[in-house]
Design a protein around this motif. Structure first.
Motif, short mmCIF file in Angstrom:
data_model
loop_
_atom_site.label_atom_id
_atom_site.label_comp_id
_atom_site.label_asym_id
_atom_site.label_seq_id
_atom_site.Cartn_x
_atom_site.Cartn_y
_atom_site.Cartn_z
N SER A 25 -27.18 -7.35 4.74
CA SER A 25 -26.97 -8.08 3.10
C SER A 25 -28.26 -7.15 2.45
CB SER A 25 -26.55 -10.08 2.95
OG SER A 25 -27.93 -10.07 3.38
N GLY A 26 -28.89 -6.63 3.00
CA GLY A 26 -30.04 -6.45 2.41
C GLY A 26 -30.19 -4.76 2.57
N PHE A 27 -30.12 -4.55 3.41
CA PHE A 27 -30.05 -2.82 3.93
C PHE A 27 -28.96 -2.47 4.83
CE2 PHE A 27 -34.36 -5.69 3.93
CZ PHE A 27 -34.71 -4.64 3.46
N SER A 28 -27.72 -2.90 4.52
CA SER A 28 -26.43 -2.24 5.06
C SER A 28 -26.98 -2.36 6.15
CB SER A 28 -26.06 -1.00 4.76
OG SER A 28 -26.48 0.37 4.81
N TYR A 67 -21.28 -8.23 -3.19
CA TYR A 67 -20.64 -6.59 -2.97
C TYR A 67 -19.09 -6.05 -3.54
CZ TYR A 67 -26.20 -6.09 -1.45
OH TYR A 67 -26.96 -6.09 -1.06
N LYS A 168 -29.19 2.14 -4.42
CA LYS A 168 -28.33 1.64 -3.38
C LYS A 168 -28.43 0.35 -3.20
CE LYS A 168 -32.13 -1.81 -5.55
NZ LYS A 168 -33.36 -2.62 -5.50
N THR A 169 -27.61 0.00 -4.31
CA THR A 169 -26.27 -1.32 -4.20
C THR A 169 -25.13 -0.82 -3.45
OG1 THR A 169 -27.08 -2.35 -5.77
CG2 THR A 169 -25.06 -3.16 -5.48
N VAL A 172 -24.78 -0.24 -0.24
CA VAL A 172 -24.85 -1.41 0.94
C VAL A 172 -23.71 -2.14 0.37
CG1 VAL A 172 -25.74 -3.78 1.30
CG2 VAL A 172 -27.03 -2.19 0.36
N HIS A 222 -33.40 -7.56 -1.48
CA HIS A 222 -32.41 -5.62 -1.77
C HIS A 222 -32.85 -6.24 -3.29
CE1 HIS A 222 -29.41 -3.03 -2.95
NE2 HIS A 222 -28.57 -3.73 -3.90
N LYS A 223 -32.96 -6.71 -4.20
CA LYS A 223 -32.94 -7.41 -5.74
C LYS A 223 -33.97 -6.59 -6.05
CE LYS A 223 -29.29 -10.81 -6.59
NZ LYS A 223 -29.30 -12.19 -7.17
N PHE A 230 -36.56 0.78 -0.61
CA PHE A 230 -35.39 0.47 -0.24
C PHE A 230 -35.39 1.68 0.68
CE2 PHE A 230 -30.79 1.44 -0.11
CZ PHE A 230 -30.70 0.03 0.94
N SER A 234 -34.97 1.60 4.78
CA SER A 234 -33.48 1.78 5.63
C SER A 234 -33.77 3.71 6.34
CB SER A 234 -32.41 2.88 4.55
OG SER A 234 -31.58 1.41 3.56
#
Length: 251
Positions: A25-28, A67, A168-169, A172, A222-223, A230, A234
């Protein structure tokens, strides 16, 4: 039958599930590639993969809530168009393909691409470029195949998407939707080849309560991360995953 496993197995598996939720959820994903190898310290890799698939599906369903409005349509069409045939190939060749050879090849490619970011010191741009059709189909095919035979479908998708330097959002979210579809599709062939025993499903249920916590922690991270940090994390996760895949192929 659940009591025959050691405390060490439950502790390591619980940590692995939390790490996977945070990573997804944070970094795919990325660090999530370590989950099956961690659990395989106590059970067979096939059993570990079977236990994790329902958990991954649960994670996908929770992640998509955050997402659902942030994904890149063309990228998804390209990747899924390749991934679905890749899953079919994986199903038909499952008995003949050596997963260690798959891990070795994928590990080398993942490690090289991950290191290239730090060697060339590329700057992050928050604007997505036009995706390449041949590359998207190829990465999707490889991801679908490796996801089925070794639960290692993340690196090819990252290789394709990270090159576009998208937000980034959006990055992910595209990963989340892609693996939501891939993991749900994998349920059918996994059941067909007999991977879902009652014991495996019960173990999946035992660790399921940890999933919401991992997803929540990943969303929080993530936020607060800047786009530059980020992307550094990754790529670093790709390096770690590449090293781990290479190590697993020999171990």
């Amino acid at each position: 039958m659940l009591f025959e496993y050691s405390y060490g197995f439950y502790l390591v598996a619980a940590i692995a599930v939390l790490i996977t939720g945070i990573s997804k959820s944070g970094f795919s994903g990325g660090i999530g590639a370590l989950t099956v190898p961690m659990m395989a310290l106590f059970v067979s890799p096939l059993k570990a993969a079977a236990i994790m698939l329902p958990i991954l599906c649960f994670m996908d369903l929770l992640s998509i809530l955050a997402y659902r409005k942030n994904w890149h349509g063309r990228n998804l069409v390209l990747l899924l168009s390749g991934a679905l045939p890749g899953i079919v190939i994986g199903t038909l060749t499952f008995s003949y393909v050596d997963p260690d050879n798959v891990r070795l090849l994928l590990g080398v490619v993942t490690l090289v691409f991950g290191l290239s970011y730090f060697v060339t010191r590329q700057k992050v741009e928050a604007v997505a470029t036009e995706p390449s059709t041949p590359l998207g189909l190829g990465c999707g095919l490889l991801s679908g195949f490796t996801s089925f035979v070794a639960h290692a479908g993340g690196p090819p998708v990252k290789y394709f998407l990270l090159r576009q330097r998208m937000d980034k959002t959006l990055f992910v979210g595209t990963n989340v939707v892609f693996f939501l579809v891939v993991n749900q599709v994998k349920i059918i062939p996994y059941a067909w080849i007999g991977q879902f025993s009652t014991e495996n499903l019960l173990l999946s249920l035992v660790f399921a309560p940890l999933v919401p916590l991992g997803i929540w922690l990943g969303l929080k991270l993530h936020k607060v991360l800047s786009p530059e940090l980020f992307y550094k994390i990754s790529y670093l996760m790709m390096v770690v995953a590449g090293i781990k895949l290479i190590y697993d192929s020999f171990a």
